[in-house]
Design a protein around this motif. Structure first.
Motif, short mmCIF file in Angstrom:
data_model
loop_
_atom_site.label_atom_id
_atom_site.label_comp_id
_atom_site.label_asym_id
_atom_site.label_seq_id
_atom_site.Cartn_x
_atom_site.Cartn_y
_atom_site.Cartn_z
N ALA A 1 0.83 -1.21 0.00
CA ALA A 1 0.00 0.00 0.00
C ALA A 1 0.86 1.25 0.00
O ALA A 1 0.57 2.22 -0.72
CB ALA A 1 -0.93 -0.01 1.22
N TRP A 2 1.93 1.25 0.78
CA TRP A 2 2.82 2.41 0.81
C TRP A 2 3.57 2.58 -0.51
O TRP A 2 3.76 3.70 -0.98
CB TRP A 2 3.80 2.27 1.97
N ALA A 3 4.00 1.47 -1.10
CA ALA A 3 4.71 1.56 -2.38
C ALA A 3 3.79 2.16 -3.45
O ALA A 3 4.19 3.05 -4.21
CB ALA A 3 5.21 0.19 -2.81
N ILE B 1 11.57 2.54 4.64
CA ILE B 1 12.41 1.83 5.61
C ILE B 1 11.50 0.96 6.48
O ILE B 1 10.49 1.44 7.01
CB ILE B 1 13.18 2.81 6.52
N THR B 2 11.85 -0.30 6.63
CA THR B 2 11.04 -1.20 7.48
C THR B 2 11.17 -0.80 8.94
O THR B 2 12.10 -0.10 9.34
CB THR B 2 11.50 -2.65 7.35
N GLY B 3 10.23 -1.29 9.75
CA GLY B 3 10.42 -1.23 11.19
C GLY B 3 11.57 -2.13 11.58
O GLY B 3 12.07 -2.93 10.77
N ASN B 4 12.01 -2.02 12.83
CA ASN B 4 13.16 -2.78 13.31
C ASN B 4 13.13 -4.25 12.90
O ASN B 4 12.19 -4.97 13.25
CB ASN B 4 13.19 -2.80 14.85
N GLN C 1 12.21 2.02 -3.48
CA GLN C 1 13.32 1.40 -2.76
C GLN C 1 12.80 0.94 -1.40
O GLN C 1 12.07 1.68 -0.71
CB GLN C 1 14.45 2.42 -2.54
N LEU C 2 13.16 -0.28 -0.99
CA LEU C 2 12.74 -0.81 0.31
C LEU C 2 13.97 -1.32 1.06
O LEU C 2 14.59 -2.30 0.65
CB LEU C 2 11.73 -1.94 0.14
N LEU D 1 21.29 -11.53 4.67
CA LEU D 1 19.98 -12.13 4.43
C LEU D 1 19.01 -11.11 3.84
O LEU D 1 18.18 -11.45 2.98
CB LEU D 1 19.42 -12.70 5.73
N ALA D 2 19.10 -9.85 4.27
CA ALA D 2 18.23 -8.81 3.72
C ALA D 2 18.46 -8.66 2.22
O ALA D 2 17.51 -8.56 1.43
CB ALA D 2 18.49 -7.48 4.43
N LYS D 3 19.70 -8.66 1.82
CA LYS D 3 20.03 -8.59 0.39
C LYS D 3 19.53 -9.83 -0.34
O LYS D 3 18.96 -9.75 -1.43
CB LYS D 3 21.54 -8.42 0.21
N GLN D 4 19.70 -10.99 0.29
CA GLN D 4 19.32 -12.27 -0.32
C GLN D 4 17.82 -12.34 -0.61
O GLN D 4 17.40 -12.84 -1.66
CB GLN D 4 19.73 -13.42 0.61
N VAL D 5 17.00 -11.83 0.31
CA VAL D 5 15.54 -11.96 0.15
C VAL D 5 14.94 -10.87 -0.74
O VAL D 5 13.77 -10.96 -1.13
CB VAL D 5 14.80 -11.98 1.50
N GLY D 6 15.71 -9.83 -1.07
CA GLY D 6 15.22 -8.85 -2.03
C GLY D 6 15.06 -7.43 -1.54
O GLY D 6 14.60 -6.57 -2.30
N PHE D 7 15.39 -7.15 -0.27
CA PHE D 7 15.42 -5.75 0.14
C PHE D 7 16.50 -5.04 -0.69
O PHE D 7 17.54 -5.64 -1.01
CB PHE D 7 15.72 -5.62 1.63
N THR D 8 16.28 -3.78 -1.00
CA THR D 8 17.20 -3.09 -1.90
C THR D 8 18.28 -2.29 -1.17
O THR D 8 19.09 -1.62 -1.80
CB THR D 8 16.43 -2.16 -2.85
N GLY D 9 18.30 -2.35 0.16
CA GLY D 9 19.31 -1.71 0.98
C GLY D 9 19.05 -2.02 2.44
O GLY D 9 18.08 -2.72 2.77
#
Length: 410
Positions: free
Chosen positions: A49-51, A59-62, A100-101, A160-168
């Protein structure tokens, strides 16, 4: 001063990462994990929804790097025990529409309630104050081997963040969490290489950055959320913060988000902010103006923005490159599109109170009321601006009680 800048204008980081506009969703606590601290499917719904609402960077929560060190009951953990399935869906949905996520990585240190963790850790064995000592136990000082292990946990989570598809990724170095605790002379009174001088106190965050960079490479963006100051006697000062900014910039950090305050002095929520600051809307813009003089690293100012007019003014002053939005995004997922469509658009937030100050503080309404809005969006419901504060209070207490009971049984 440049006057042609707009909210819609794209921005390219030094490493080549393109961000399509200047609107940045700052991290908020979502409290949307399952019992194993994997993301619930609602997180993908929320970030989709935000995208689609037009954000340039979200930026995700913690995402906690250690499942034995949680700051809140239902936080997501990203480590080698995580089931990556829903993380991949979250990353995919949240990066639709050219958004960007980035995953925010965090360790709470001593800011973990005693119903979650009986023996928290911190740079030094110093308790939280200002009434928080009742709900947060005095921490144990970390050993050097434990410090090195936590640095490795940040590195693993970034991989792992990079592996799953987060862009940064973004390192959480603000608001009194562990990185901020190391930076603060109030909370870090070590006499080894991790404490004492500001050069020693910043060693922890620089080591985390360097470990992550070695893992993800130069093309993958790494940002940091950093306090301008702790706003507490004996805490991390503005002058020290600027030294840390300079060191991180020299090390190659891709973006710096400026915030301030801690659980003990919650300036990031507008607590005790000067009237002149409120009129500018941005709580930390004056600090950003000083930082701009010492670095050309892209900056984000978060806290207080409510109108297109104030956002454009901040951008045109060259004090910041991005406008950080948090709580307003929980009330209108289409806010970025509306802000970009009209230079006159504005949003207002309610004054939240149950009528009993002690209850307001206990329930942390400035956080939990907005978490309730995020839960609605995650269920594909519309936010509810007139959502009652008492129901939020009772739900918060009930949820914490159930969690505490489960932890005692585990």
């Amino acid at each position: 001063m440049t006057t042609a800048i707009t909210l819609q204008q794209g921005f390219t980081l030094k490493n080549g990462t393109f961000i399509k506009n200047r609107l940045f969703k700052s991290a908020m606590s979502e409290q949307l994990s399952d019992a194993q601290h994997n993301p619930l499917p609602g997180l993908a719904t929320l970030y989709r929804a935000w995208a689609l609402g037009g954000l340039g960077l979200s930026i995700t929560g913690n995402l906690m790097v250690d499942r034995n060190a949680l700051g809140e009951p239902k936080q997501v953990v990203l480590d080698e025990q995580s089931d990556l399935t829903e993380f991949k869906n979250w990353a995919k949905q949240g990066s639709l529409n050219g958004t960007q996520l980035w995953a925010q990585l965090n360790h709470p240190g001593k800011q973990t309630p005693n119903f979650i963790n009986k023996e928290p850790v911190a740079p030094s064995a110093i308790a939280l104050t200002n009434g928080l000592e009742k709900g947060f136990n005095t921490p144990r000082a970390l050993t050097e081997s434990e410090i090195l292990n936590i640095i490795g946990q940040f590195q693993t989570s970034a991989k792992l963040a990079k592996q799953v598809g987060f862009t940064g990724v973004q390192i959480h170095g603000a608001h009194g969490y562990l990185v901020n605790q190391f930076l603060s002379p109030r909370h870090n009174q070590r006499d080894d290489q991790w404490g004492g001088s500001i050069e020693n106190r910043m060693r922890f965050v620089l080591s985390i950055y360097q470990a992550i960079r070695a893992e993800v490479g130069g093309a993958f963006p790494i940002g940091i959320k950093l306090n301008s100051a702790d706003f507490m006697r004996g805490g991390f000062t503005e002058e020290e913060s600027m030294q840390v900014v300079k060191a991180l910039a020299d090390a190659g950090i891709d973006q710096i988000e400026i915030s301030g305050g801690t659980y003990e002095s919650p300036t990031m929520t507008g607590h005790k902010v000067k009237k002149s600051t409120l009129e500018r809307e941005a709580y930390f813009l004056a600090y950003a103006e000083k930082v701009r003089a010492i670095t050309d690293t892209p900056l984000v100012v978060t806290g207080g923005f409510r109108s297109s007019k104030a956002m454009l003014s901040a951008l045109k002053s060259n004090a910041t490159d991005f406008i950080g939005l948090a709580r307003p995004m929980s009330l209108d997922t289409q806010l970025p599109n509306k802000l970009m469509a009209s230079d006159e658009h504005a949003i207002s937030l309610p004054n939240l109170t149950t009528g009993v100050k002690a209850i307001d503080r206990m329930a942390m309404l400035d956080i939990t009321w907005y978490e309730a809005q995020l839960a609605r969006i995650a269920k594909q419901q519309q936010p509810k601006a007139n959502l009652g504060t008492w129901p939020v209070f009772f739900k918060t207490i009930y949820g914490a009680g159930i969690y505490a009971f489960r932890k005692r049984r585990a």
